[in-house]
Enzyme design. Structure first.
Site, PDB file in Angstrom:
ATOM      1  N   GLU A  73       0.379  -0.533  -4.729  1.00 51.76           N
ATOM      2  CA  GLU A  73      -0.733   0.419  -4.890  1.00 51.76           C
ATOM      3  C   GLU A  73      -0.186   1.830  -4.766  1.00 51.76           C
ATOM      4  OE1 GLU A  73      -4.183   2.906  -3.139  1.00 51.76           O
ATOM      5  OE2 GLU A  73      -2.147   2.590  -2.395  1.00 51.76           O
ATOM      6  N   ASP A 110       0.256  -1.989   4.462  1.00 52.69           N
ATOM      7  CA  ASP A 110       1.512  -1.245   4.655  1.00 52.69           C
ATOM      8  C   ASP A 110       2.620  -2.172   5.110  1.00 52.69           C
ATOM      9  OD1 ASP A 110       0.022   1.157   4.288  1.00 52.69           O
ATOM     10  OD2 ASP A 110      -0.458   1.223   6.431  1.00 52.69           O
ATOM     11  N   HIS A 119      -0.899  10.897  -1.954  1.00 47.53           N
ATOM     12  CA  HIS A 119      -2.213  10.542  -1.425  1.00 47.53           C
ATOM     13  C   HIS A 119      -3.060  11.742  -1.029  1.00 47.53           C
ATOM     14  CE1 HIS A 119      -5.087   9.520   1.772  1.00 47.53           C
ATOM     15  NE2 HIS A 119      -5.274   8.415   1.081  1.00 47.53           N
ATOM     16  N   HIS A 128       0.828  -1.206   0.000  1.00 46.90           N
ATOM     17  CA  HIS A 128       0.000   0.000   0.000  1.00 46.90           C
ATOM     18  C   HIS A 128       0.868   1.264   0.000  1.00 46.90           C
ATOM     19  CE1 HIS A 128      -2.803   2.802   2.376  1.00 46.90           C
ATOM     20  NE2 HIS A 128      -3.413   2.602   1.225  1.00 46.90           N
ATOM     21  N   ARG A 129       0.771   2.038  -1.070  1.00 46.43           N
ATOM     22  CA  ARG A 129       1.621   3.219  -1.268  1.00 46.43           C
ATOM     23  C   ARG A 129       3.104   2.820  -1.294  1.00 46.43           C
ATOM     24  NH1 ARG A 129      -1.460   7.145   3.210  1.00 46.43           N
ATOM     25  NH2 ARG A 129      -3.540   6.343   2.775  1.00 46.43           N
ATOM     26  N   LYS A 156      -7.197   9.224  -7.518  1.00 47.62           N
ATOM     27  CA  LYS A 156      -7.599   9.927  -6.294  1.00 47.62           C
ATOM     28  C   LYS A 156      -8.331  11.203  -6.680  1.00 47.62           C
ATOM     29  CE  LYS A 156      -6.621   8.765  -2.401  1.00 47.62           C
ATOM     30  NZ  LYS A 156      -7.526   7.867  -1.634  1.00 47.62           N
ATOM     31  N   ASP A 172      -1.406   6.279  -5.299  1.00 49.19           N
ATOM     32  CA  ASP A 172      -2.486   7.257  -5.455  1.00 49.19           C
ATOM     33  C   ASP A 172      -2.028   8.308  -6.463  1.00 49.19           C
ATOM     34  OD1 ASP A 172      -4.135   6.332  -3.030  1.00 49.19           O
ATOM     35  OD2 ASP A 172      -2.163   6.743  -2.165  1.00 49.19           O
ATOM     36  N   GLU A 214      -4.601   4.005  -8.014  1.00 42.70           N
ATOM     37  CA  GLU A 214      -5.835   4.579  -7.480  1.00 42.70           C
ATOM     38  C   GLU A 214      -5.989   5.997  -8.013  1.00 42.70           C
ATOM     39  OE1 GLU A 214      -6.496   4.705  -3.174  1.00 42.70           O
ATOM     40  OE2 GLU A 214      -8.157   6.099  -3.527  1.00 42.70           O
TER      41      GLU A 214
HETATM   42  O1  G3P Z   1      -6.603   1.306  -2.466  1.00 39.41           O
HETATM   43  C1  G3P Z   1      -6.798   1.080  -1.120  1.00 39.41           C
HETATM   44  C2  G3P Z   1      -6.544   2.299  -0.303  1.00 39.41           C
HETATM   45  O2  G3P Z   1      -5.402   2.948  -0.779  1.00 39.41           O
HETATM   46  C3  G3P Z   1      -7.702   3.252  -0.316  1.00 39.41           C
HETATM   47  O3  G3P Z   1      -7.604   4.244   0.638  1.00 39.41           O
HETATM   48  O4  G3P Z   1      -7.031   6.458   1.503  1.00 39.41           O
HETATM   49  O5  G3P Z   1      -5.302   4.666   1.495  1.00 39.41           O
HETATM   50  O6  G3P Z   1      -6.028   5.723  -0.626  1.00 39.41           O
HETATM   51  P1  G3P Z   1      -6.431   5.310   0.737  1.00 39.41           P
HETATM   52 MG    MG Z   2      -4.873   4.567  -2.072  1.00 40.96          MG
END
Ligand code: G3P
Ligand code: MG
Length: 244
Positions: free
Chosen positions: A33, A230, A48, A6-7, A110, A35, A108
């Protein structure tokens, strides 16, 4: 076990930076992943928050800063001095990195209030096309169904995932409208009944942001296909290399 960093590997490096992506790749993560938003001059960048305040040494809204202005910011020191001088990456350089590494990227889209969703999708599609990356290495996701519908006009061959925190009752209508491949939801709100239903109607099921493996033991049994985390390093039997 399918894990998405994540990120990037954001527990060990500053989120949404090339260091975080390289660390995820070094750990053996098959999915990352990110953003994506547009700068003031319409460059897709990987960050993000609506502002640069939390994750850089600057201030202001991403949409109000130019690519040049963003590029001057330090996106690493807030996390650790070891990462001083890290930049906010462009989508283009992120695509280049994942293409070369042969891993997959969950982009993603955003969107914040007042963002031009159509323009975001147009610019993202342009950068993706120019990258010549294999569409199978990509998956778009968004909380905005409008963004998913829009990106489908430009890149119909790239899979799309609908993000929800809690899954709504009209899920099937939305999933059909966006031509979804997957449902991405907050693991804390997912029920076994919902999971089984989503799987029974043919969609992949992703959960975010599952940082404590014990909290999602049941979710795997319910048929969840992917944990977005994460902390991929906390999972055992994961898709990680011996360096993990
Ligand atoms: O894609 C899952 C997650 O990244 C969504 O929420 O706020 O972390 O971008 P956020
Ligand atoms: Mg995200």
């Amino acid at each position: 076990m399918n894990l998405t960093a994540h990120r990037g590997l954001s527990s060990l490096a500053p989120e949404n930076t090339l260091s975080a992506f390289n660390m995820a790749i070094d750990y053996g993560c098959q999915w990352i992943e990110i953003d994506v938003q547009l700068t003031r001059d319409f460059v897709p960048v990987v960050i993000h928050d609506q502002t640069v305040d939390r994750c850089t040494n600057g201030t202001g809204r991403v949409a109000d800063l130019s690519w040049h202005e963003l590029r001057l910011l330090d996106a690493g020191s807030w996390f650790d001095e070891e990462f001083a001088g890290e930049h906010i990456p462009s989508l283009a350089e992120t695509l280049s990195l994942v293409k070369d590494a042969g891993v997959s990227l969950n982009i993603e889209l955003k969107t914040y209030p007042e963002d031009d969703i159509e323009l975001l999708c147009e610019r993202v599609a342009q950068i993706v096309t120019e990258s010549e990356i294999d569409p199978n290495q990509l998956l778009f996701s968004s909380f905005s169904s409008e963004a998913l519908t829009s990106i489908a006009q430009y890149l119909p061959n790239v899979r799309r995932g609908q993000l929800w925190q809690e899954i709504p009752t009209n899920l099937e209508v939305v999933l059909q409208e966006v031509g979804a491949y997957s449902v991405h939801c907050d693991y804390r709100f997912l029920t076994q009944e919902q999971a089984k239903h989503i799987k029974s109607i043919g969609y992949k099921l992703f959960c975010y942001t599952a940082n404590v493996p014990e909290q999602v033991n049941a979710h795997w049994q319910w048929g969840v296909d992917m944990m977005i985390t994460d902390m991929p390093q906390r999972y055992t039997n994961a898709t990680v290399s011996e360096r993990a």
